[in-house]
Design an enzyme around this catalytic site. Structure first.
Site, PDB file in Angstrom:
ATOM      1  N   CYS A 112      11.475  22.559  68.806  1.00 27.15           N
ATOM      2  CA  CYS A 112      11.155  21.140  68.886  1.00 27.15           C
ATOM      3  C   CYS A 112      10.073  20.823  67.868  1.00 27.15           C
ATOM      4  O   CYS A 112       9.065  21.548  67.797  1.00 27.15           O
ATOM      5  CB  CYS A 112      10.681  20.795  70.299  1.00 27.15           C
ATOM      6  SG  CYS A 112      10.321  19.036  70.545  1.00 27.15           S
ATOM      7  N   GLU A 155      17.698  15.333  71.985  1.00 33.73           N
ATOM      8  CA  GLU A 155      17.092  14.037  71.650  1.00 33.73           C
ATOM      9  C   GLU A 155      17.248  13.031  72.788  1.00 33.73           C
ATOM     10  O   GLU A 155      16.333  12.242  73.042  1.00 33.73           O
ATOM     11  CB  GLU A 155      17.668  13.502  70.342  1.00 33.73           C
ATOM     12  CG  GLU A 155      17.447  14.403  69.131  1.00 33.73           C
ATOM     13  CD  GLU A 155      16.006  14.823  68.901  1.00 33.73           C
ATOM     14  OE1 GLU A 155      15.068  14.090  69.278  1.00 33.73           O
ATOM     15  OE2 GLU A 155      15.806  15.907  68.326  1.00 33.73           O
TER      16      GLU A 155
END
Length: 193
Positions: A112, A155
């Site tokens: 991430c 996402e």
């Protein structure tokens, strides 16, 4: 990382400003995001900034909360299992995952940009689709496998206030934290701006 094709990049707005990436722990990263209700120049500029930031950070996806903005929108530009790049903008995303016999988990490394330099295995369904709206409020839909499926899920999670660290066990989270701490000097505050 393979370079996205010019055609894939063409669907994302250009001319944005690279912004610092917001890190895990910031309140905006851990709560559901506000829905997009206005499809205006402000949204277009936000998405352009998100796109510029995603590319500067060498990422394949970025949600608005990752630059500190409380809005349910993400951008992505990544390959599917065959290596074909797909790019897009999704406002107010809803992800659909297979169930029953159609559901197969892919346990692969995940990272991430808001917890940079660290990767651990995270099991996710191997195919996913997402629906929502695009920059002008028109309906959009994307589906795929491989990294694309992972990115669509990752996402969308961000727009719901979930980071992938919430989806792994304590042992994997400890490994992730160690890798992140070890790489911290490579990602100083303000990175990648």
């Amino acid at each position: 990382m393979a370079t996205p094709s010019p055609a894939a990049r063409a669907v994302l707005p250009e001319g944005g400003t690279v912004r610092p990436i917001t890190r895990w722990g910031a309140d905006v990263m851990h709560r559901p995001q506000q829905p997009v209700t206005s499809y205006d120049e402000e949204l277009r500029q936000l998405v352009a900034d998100m796109t510029a930031t995603m590319y500067a950070a060498d990422g394949v996806g970025l949600a608005a909360c990752q630059i500190g903005v409380d809005r349910a929108v993400f951008v992505f530009d990544c390959p599917d299992e065959s290596g074909t790049y797909v790019a897009g903008v999704v406002c107010n995303p809803v992800v659909t995952l297979p169930e029953g016999r159609e559901r197969h988990l892919d346990e692969a490394e995940e990272g991430c940009l808001s917890y940079p330099g660290a990767f651990v295995d995270c099991a996710r369904p191997d195919v996913a689709s997402v629906t929502g709206t695009g920059l002008d409020g028109e309906p959009v839909s994307y589906a795929g496998d491989g990294l694309l499926a992972r990115a669509l899920q990752h996402e969308t999670d961000h727009t719901l206030g979930t980071v992938f660290g919430d989806r792994i066990g304590d042992k994997a989270r400890k490994k992730l934290r160690k890798a992140h701490d070890k790489a911290a000097d490579d990602y100083p505050p303000g990175w990648p701006a």
